[in-house]
Structure formats: C-alpha cells, structure tokens
Write an enzyme that holds these catalytic residues in place. Structure first.
Site, PDB file in Angstrom:
ATOM      1  N   PRO A 199       0.825  -1.223   0.000  1.00 28.05           N
ATOM      2  CG  PRO A 199      -0.179  -1.151   2.110  1.00 28.05           C
ATOM      3  CD  PRO A 199       0.626  -2.026   1.210  1.00 28.05           C
TER       4      PRO A 199
ATOM      5  CD  GLU B 288       1.202  -4.052  11.120  1.00 30.91           C
ATOM      6  OE1 GLU B 288       0.822  -2.897  10.849  1.00 30.91           O
ATOM      7  OE2 GLU B 288       0.415  -5.016  11.256  1.00 30.91           O
TER       8      GLU B 288
ATOM      9  NE  ARG C 225      -8.124  -6.702 -20.169  1.00 31.32           N
ATOM     10  CZ  ARG C 225      -8.122  -5.561 -20.865  1.00 31.32           C
ATOM     11  NH1 ARG C 225      -7.158  -4.682 -20.690  1.00 31.32           N
ATOM     12  NH2 ARG C 225      -9.058  -5.306 -21.744  1.00 31.32           N
TER      13      ARG C 225
ATOM     14  CG  ASP D 216      -7.319   2.238 -28.388  1.00 32.46           C
ATOM     15  OD1 ASP D 216      -6.239   1.972 -27.833  1.00 32.46           O
ATOM     16  OD2 ASP D 216      -7.603   1.917 -29.546  1.00 32.46           O
TER      17      ASP D 216
HETATM   18  C1  JCQ Z   1      -1.310  -3.361  -2.202  1.00 33.39           C
HETATM   19  N1  JCQ Z   1      -2.755  -1.752  -2.246  1.00 33.39           N
HETATM   20  C2  JCQ Z   1      -2.871  -2.327  -1.032  1.00 33.39           C
HETATM   21  C3  JCQ Z   1      -0.246  -4.995   3.492  1.00 33.39           C
HETATM   22  C4  JCQ Z   1       1.875  -4.146   4.291  1.00 33.39           C
HETATM   23  C5  JCQ Z   1       4.579  -4.650   1.897  1.00 33.39           C
HETATM   24  O1  JCQ Z   1       3.844  -4.257   2.978  1.00 33.39           O
HETATM   25  C6  JCQ Z   1       2.484  -4.527   3.107  1.00 33.39           C
HETATM   26  C7  JCQ Z   1       1.726  -5.148   2.091  1.00 33.39           C
HETATM   27  C8  JCQ Z   1       0.356  -5.394   2.292  1.00 33.39           C
HETATM   28  C9  JCQ Z   1      -0.462  -6.051   1.226  1.00 33.39           C
HETATM   29  O2  JCQ Z   1      -0.711  -5.213   0.082  1.00 33.39           O
HETATM   30  C10 JCQ Z   1      -1.716  -4.263   0.171  1.00 33.39           C
HETATM   31  C11 JCQ Z   1      -1.946  -3.361  -0.983  1.00 33.39           C
HETATM   32  N2  JCQ Z   1      -1.849  -2.361  -2.923  1.00 33.39           N
HETATM   33  O3  JCQ Z   1      -2.393  -4.160   1.173  1.00 33.39           O
HETATM   34  C12 JCQ Z   1       0.508  -4.378   4.483  1.00 33.39           C
END
Ligand code: JCQ
Length: 226
Positions: free
Chosen positions: A89, A116, A154, A169
C-alpha cells in the site's frame, strides 16, 4: 512472459489465475506463471518469515533473508532481465499505463507483502518497483498480485481478440466508457435511449461522448482535470 509470484498464501492466487483468459494464456504458452511459497526459502526449523520491528511498534515485519534467497534463486542470471516488484500500500499507484509498460517486460518476480510491511533493505537493495493497487490496506499482497497479473497478461499479444484493444484506447483517452445496453429494448418499463436504435452513427457517437463526459464528471472528476 515469465511471471513468478512469491507469497505466504499461494492458494490465494492459484484459483483466480487458473481460470478463463489467464488459463488460456498459460495453455497457449503466452505466459509461464509460477506461484511459490516464501516459506520454502526459510532455513530455520520453525520456518519463520517475520519478526518484531526494531524501535518498537505494532505488528510484525517480514524478514529479509527468505525474500532475498527466493529472488536470487528465481531471477535471471542476466542482470536487469527480471523486474522485481513488491506489492505494498506504500507503493506507486498502479494504472493502465504501468500495466502497459510491464507488459513489455520478459520476466516479472512479484513479492507479496504482508503484516506491517517488509524490512526496508528489501525495498532499497532488491526491489525495482513498489506497486500499490489502491489506497486501502489488504490482509495480503497476493490479492493485489492477482490484480496486477490480470491487468498485465490481458495486454500480451494473442491473449485477447482485437475487439478488446479498443476498450483500452477509450480508457487511455481519459474518459470513462459511455453507458451500454443490449436487448430487450424495453425492460420493466425502462427503455434503451432511442438514439442507440436510430442507426444514425454520427448522432450515436455524439451521444456517447456527452454521456462519457457526464459519467466522468460524476464518478471521476479527477480524470477531467488532467
Ligand atoms: C497493495 N494496495 C494495497 C499490506 C503491508 C509490503 O507491505 C504490506 C503489504 C500489504 C499487502 O498489500 C496491500 C496493498 N496495494 O495491502 C501491508
């Protein structure tokens, strides 16, 4: 294109990437997809993949060693041939343009984050691209990896019929799609807009453009400002 996904939850990606168009793309040899369990690269007897954060704080952080071992085993011996991607995220936001860029690569290795986050040395010294699929937190990066793989595959030549390229497009044209209708021309008293039945292609094009602008203004005003 070769794609390796490294995750603690291989089953989360297995089913969605084994159906429909993704299944056909693999059968046709357009994509060579492998889903791996990160725990296979642990060397301790409890197969530990995470630990408490230095400096204190909530939750657990993914340890660097199994991630480095996995990527170093999976990556091509030719430098730079494999793009190493971390789903997170905190990454750069994924969009159609990034999907198109990635569809030109020969090998993707996708690391699925969890807990985390991951030890920052993974991001600094191993990962080429940190990618987020949107501003929300998932329990599991494997869910985000499925989205990325679907959007990239895709676009590979031979995966879709050419009818689909027009859809992209219109997306890159910066407006949302105009409303679409099919038979019946009247359903529960709701009629299909008459212009679509008129056979007047100039009028239909004009209507679609107006509707696309209206829909974009209502749902995605950010796209109009660009
Ligand atoms: C991916 N939008 C949301 C959750 C920490 C690498 O660190 C973390 C990864 C995650 C899982 O991915 C997502 C995500 N794109 O939550 C917490």
């Amino acid at each position: 294109m070769k794609i390796d996904i490294v995750t603690l939850f291989p089953e989360v990606c297995r089913a969605p990437l084994s159906e429909s168009i993704m299944k056909r793309a693999q059968k046709n040899g357009v994509v060579d997809l492998h889903i791996h369990n990160l725990r296979d690269w642990t060397t301790d007897k409890h197969h530990i993949v995470d630990d408490a954060p230095f400096g204190g704080g909530q939750g657990m952080v993914m340890k660097p060693e199994p991630i480095f071992s996995a990527v170093e085993e999976l990556r091509s011996p030719r430098n730079k041939e494999s793009k190493i991607i971390l789903m997170s995220p905190a990454g750069r936001r994924f969009d159609q343009q990034t999907a198109a860029q990635l569809s030109g690569e020969s090998h993707l290795i996708i690391i699925c984050g969890h807990y985390e986050g991951v030890d920052h040395r993974v991001i600094e010294h191993l990962v080429d691209l940190e990618i987020s699929i949107g501003d929300y937190v998932l329990t599991n990066g494997a869910i985000a990896a499925v989205v990325l793989v679907d959007a990239v595959v895709r676009l590979l030549p031979g995966v879709l019929g050419h009818e689909q390229s027009a859809v992209d497009d219109s997306f890159s044209g910066g407006l949302l799609e105009a409303p679409q209708y099919t038979r019946p021309a009247e359903f529960r008293g709701w009629k299909v807009p008459g212009v679509l039945l008129s056979g007047n292609h100039a009028e239909i094009e004009k209507w679609r453009r107006e509707q696309a602008i209206k829909r974009t203004r209502e749902n995605r005003p950010d796209l109009l400002r660009e």
